[in-house]
Design an enzyme around this catalytic site. Structure first.
Site, PDB file in Angstrom:
ATOM      1  N   ARG A  38      -1.449   5.812  -0.920  1.00  0.00           N
ATOM      2  CA  ARG A  38      -2.493   5.727   0.104  1.00  0.00           C
ATOM      3  C   ARG A  38      -1.831   5.621   1.471  1.00  0.00           C
ATOM      4  O   ARG A  38      -1.276   4.592   1.824  1.00  0.00           O
ATOM      5  CB  ARG A  38      -3.368   4.495  -0.157  1.00  0.00           C
TER       6      ARG A  38
ATOM      7  N   HIS B 123      -7.116   0.688   4.153  1.00  0.00           N
ATOM      8  CA  HIS B 123      -8.288   0.719   3.269  1.00  0.00           C
ATOM      9  C   HIS B 123      -9.405   1.545   3.901  1.00  0.00           C
ATOM     10  O   HIS B 123     -10.068   2.325   3.231  1.00  0.00           O
ATOM     11  CB  HIS B 123      -8.767  -0.706   3.003  1.00  0.00           C
TER      12      HIS B 123
ATOM     13  N   TYR C  70       0.587  -4.503   6.945  1.00  0.00           N
ATOM     14  CA  TYR C  70       1.299  -5.029   5.784  1.00  0.00           C
ATOM     15  C   TYR C  70       2.161  -3.966   5.089  1.00  0.00           C
ATOM     16  O   TYR C  70       2.829  -4.258   4.098  1.00  0.00           O
ATOM     17  CB  TYR C  70       0.286  -5.595   4.776  1.00  0.00           C
TER      18      TYR C  70
END
Length: 351
Positions: free
Chosen positions: A257, A261, A269
């Site tokens: 990914r 999100h 992160y």
């Protein structure tokens, strides 16, 4: 001495039983997915997208490759996409203008402005809108696949889950039920390294997600999710087996990914060098293009022509719907109450 003919070279055979035209069609879906999401990103930054925007950047290959293995047309197979499986919906027949309208909550969107992003259905085309709760679509799709079995229909269900979803109880309950009932279901498990901001080593101890499926007696394979043709071939095999009565099959795709999100997530992160490596060395679209050209299956000019047509298609779709109205407030009760016009007035309607 007799003259010798010049040696001839032939391109390697196209794998997985695909034709040259199908290779180009797969490329179109890859390019359409990425270009459409890039347009949605631009609209999001202009505050024209209502709600969140979830990108599939770096994962387009597994969505397109897996969905391309399904039956389309009359009485299609049914798939259930997640927020990062826009490419699978496009393969099944979703139109860019419908996606744009849905993200902008237009009155003419598939849900008439009542839902967000890819939360909508078109069972005639073969896709079922997801439930947001991770893992919940496993039992839902197991039920749909069970109806295919009970009715004797030669159809297959396909459901996507992320690595985070495999840590939920619903995933395990649904998978066990599907295995016991031997329903025609294919599970595509996306090992994309991040469940929101949680890495795999902090949520499960197994090396491969396929190990979880094997615990329920389900045939499972693990493969490179950024190899479009490998994903197609593995999914086609699983679909054919499921369709012929061999029950559930599990395909784990290792991918990455490359966005947060959602667009609001800055990925603080994630190490920058990690993102850079995946972008430069393991992009599924770039890898697919490189192989098509190196194997001399297609010509670069053909790919360029597809790029140009896709840009025009997205531009025209955007122009056609960007100025459309949002749904009127008085339509909010439609589809909720049997007779919205007769519903009692509430105090807030007069504000």
């Amino acid at each position: 001495m007799p003259s010798r003919a010049a040696p001839t070279t032939q391109s390697p055979p196209i794998p997985a039983g695909l034709t040259r035209d199908q290779l180009l069609e797969i490329y179109r879906y890859l390019r359409l997915t990425r270009t459409l999401e890039e347009r949605l990103t631009a609209l999001y930054r202009q505050s024209k997208v209502i709600g969140g925007l979830f990108r599939s950047l770096g994962q387009e290959g597994e969505s397109v490759g897996s969905a391309y293995a399904l039956a389309r047309g009359p009485n299609p197979d049914i798939l259930s996409p997640l927020i990062r499986n826009l490419g699978s919906m496009l393969v099944m027949g979703a139109e860019p203008i419908a996606i744009l309208r849905q993200y902008m909550a237009k009155a003419e969107s598939p849900t008439r402005g009542r839902e967000l992003n890819v939360h909508f259905n078109d069972l005639d085309k073969g896709y079922l809108g997801q439930i947001s709760h991770l893992g919940d679509m496993i039992p839902v799709m197991a039920g749909i696949a069970l109806t295919f079995k009970l009715r004797g229909e030669p159809r297959v269900g396909l459901v996507y889950v992320g690595d985070g979803a495999t840590s939920t109880g619903t995933f395990h309950e649904g998978l066990n039920f599907a295995a016991v009932q031997k329903v025609p279901l294919v599970v595509i498990a996306e090992y994309n390294r991040w469940a929101y901001s949680t890495p795999p080593e902090k949520q499960f101890a197994v090396k491969d997600l396929a190990e979880k499926a094997k615990a329920y007696g389900i045939p499972a394979v693990t493969l490179d999710g950024n190899d479009v043709l490998a994903v197609y071939e593995a999914t086609r095999f699983a679909v054919e087996r499921a369709r012929s009565g061999h029950g559930v099959h599990f395909v784990e795709v290792k991918t990455y990914r490359r966005k947060g999100h959602a667009e609001h997530d800055d990925q603080h992160y994630v190490p920058k060098e990690e993102l850079d490596w995946w972008a430069k060395e393991n992009d599924p679209v770039d890898r697919y293009v490189k192989r098509l050209v190196q194997e001399e299956w297609v010509e670069e000019r053909e790919l360029k022509a597809i790029d140009d047509r896709v840009r025009v298609e997205i531009d025209q779709a955007t122009d056609a719907c960007a100025g459309e109205p949002l749904p009127p407030g008085e339509s909010a009760l439609g589809g909720v109450y049997a007779d919205p016009a007769a519903a009692p007035r509430h105090w807030y309607r007069s504000l």
